[in-house]
Design a protein around this motif. Structure first.
Motif, PDB file in Angstrom:
ATOM      1  N   LYS A  10      33.263 -22.350  24.430  1.00  0.00           N
ATOM      2  CA  LYS A  10      34.302 -21.181  24.433  1.00  0.00           C
ATOM      3  C   LYS A  10      35.478 -21.357  24.337  1.00  0.00           C
ATOM      4  O   LYS A  10      36.277 -20.549  23.847  1.00  0.00           O
ATOM      5  CB  LYS A  10      33.779 -20.702  26.009  1.00  0.00           C
ATOM      6  N   LEU A  53      33.302 -12.414  23.542  1.00  0.00           N
ATOM      7  CA  LEU A  53      33.036 -13.874  24.441  1.00  0.00           C
ATOM      8  C   LEU A  53      33.305 -13.669  25.789  1.00  0.00           C
ATOM      9  O   LEU A  53      32.576 -13.976  26.597  1.00  0.00           O
ATOM     10  CB  LEU A  53      34.007 -14.740  23.694  1.00  0.00           C
ATOM     11  N   SER A  84      27.505 -15.768  23.872  1.00  0.00           N
ATOM     12  CA  SER A  84      27.801 -17.415  23.787  1.00  0.00           C
ATOM     13  C   SER A  84      28.461 -17.390  22.227  1.00  0.00           C
ATOM     14  O   SER A  84      28.321 -16.648  21.298  1.00  0.00           O
ATOM     15  CB  SER A  84      26.481 -17.882  23.684  1.00  0.00           C
ATOM     16  N   VAL A  85      29.067 -18.548  22.081  1.00  0.00           N
ATOM     17  CA  VAL A  85      29.569 -18.890  20.838  1.00  0.00           C
ATOM     18  C   VAL A  85      28.555 -18.914  19.516  1.00  0.00           C
ATOM     19  O   VAL A  85      28.921 -18.362  18.534  1.00  0.00           O
ATOM     20  CB  VAL A  85      30.363 -20.240  21.070  1.00  0.00           C
ATOM     21  N   LEU A 104      28.110 -15.196  18.442  1.00  0.00           N
ATOM     22  CA  LEU A 104      28.957 -14.725  17.863  1.00  0.00           C
ATOM     23  C   LEU A 104      29.165 -15.153  16.437  1.00  0.00           C
ATOM     24  O   LEU A 104      29.455 -14.608  15.660  1.00  0.00           O
ATOM     25  CB  LEU A 104      30.402 -15.058  18.570  1.00  0.00           C
TER      26      LEU A 104
END
Length: 175
Positions: free
Chosen positions: A84, A149, A155-156, A159
């Motif tokens: 993150k 985010l 979550s990354v 994304l």
């Protein structure tokens, strides 16, 4: 969200249109020059403009799909909290670079308001105006990534793969 999908679909259609125009004009000009020792002077300027718009609009599409220059192999190997932090730093860097691009593009638009291309007489600011559009669009997309985010708690990895999942849902494919 459907309106945004329609907007981005329109951008994809524009990219295809500019690519087709560019290919057709370059091909016709090559045939005319080699076959008939003539050509259209204006076709080079229009092809150049199409290429510039194709690249800038393609950057917007790549950012929307989170397919810009990101090294996800590094992100997947670090802890979620670090993921993150790195993702936020990347988004902040993208915003900063796009602010610089937008400001520079705006200054060039203002400087070139009275200038015209030689063959087509199109205003020169058309080249620099697309940089402003791209900068603002990518800033908004980065802010949307930050929102997803921080506020939506995605979550990354979600994304980064958002667009691929949306494509799978539309086509009915399972990845």
């Amino acid at each position: 969200m459907n309106k945004f999908n329609t907007l981005f679909r329109g951008i994809e259609v524009l990219i295809a249109f500019f690519l087709a125009i560019m290919i057709a004009l370059v091909f016709i000009n090559v045939v005319l020059r080699y076959g008939f020792s003539t050509g259209f002077a204006w076709s080079e300027e229009i092809s150049r403009l199409c290429f510039i718009y194709l690249v800038y609009l393609g950057a917007i599409g790549a950012m929307r799909d989170n397919q810009h220059l990101i090294i996800d192999s590094i992100l997947t190997r670090i802890q979620p909290a670090a993921q993150k932090a790195v993702f936020l730093l990347v988004q902040a860097g993208i915003i900063w670079v796009m602010v610089v691009l937008s400001m520079g593009s705006w200054q060039l638009v203002i400087q070139n308001l009275g200038d015209r291309w030689v063959a087509t007489q199109f205003p020169v600011f058309l080249i620099f105006g697309v940089g402003l559009v791209t900068g603002v669009a990518i800033i908004l997309l980065s802010l949307a990534n930050i929102y997803r985010l921080v506020v939506l708690k995605l979550s990354v990895s979600e994304l980064i793969s958002v667009r691929h999942e949306a494509d799978s849902e539309q086509t009915g494919n399972i990845q």
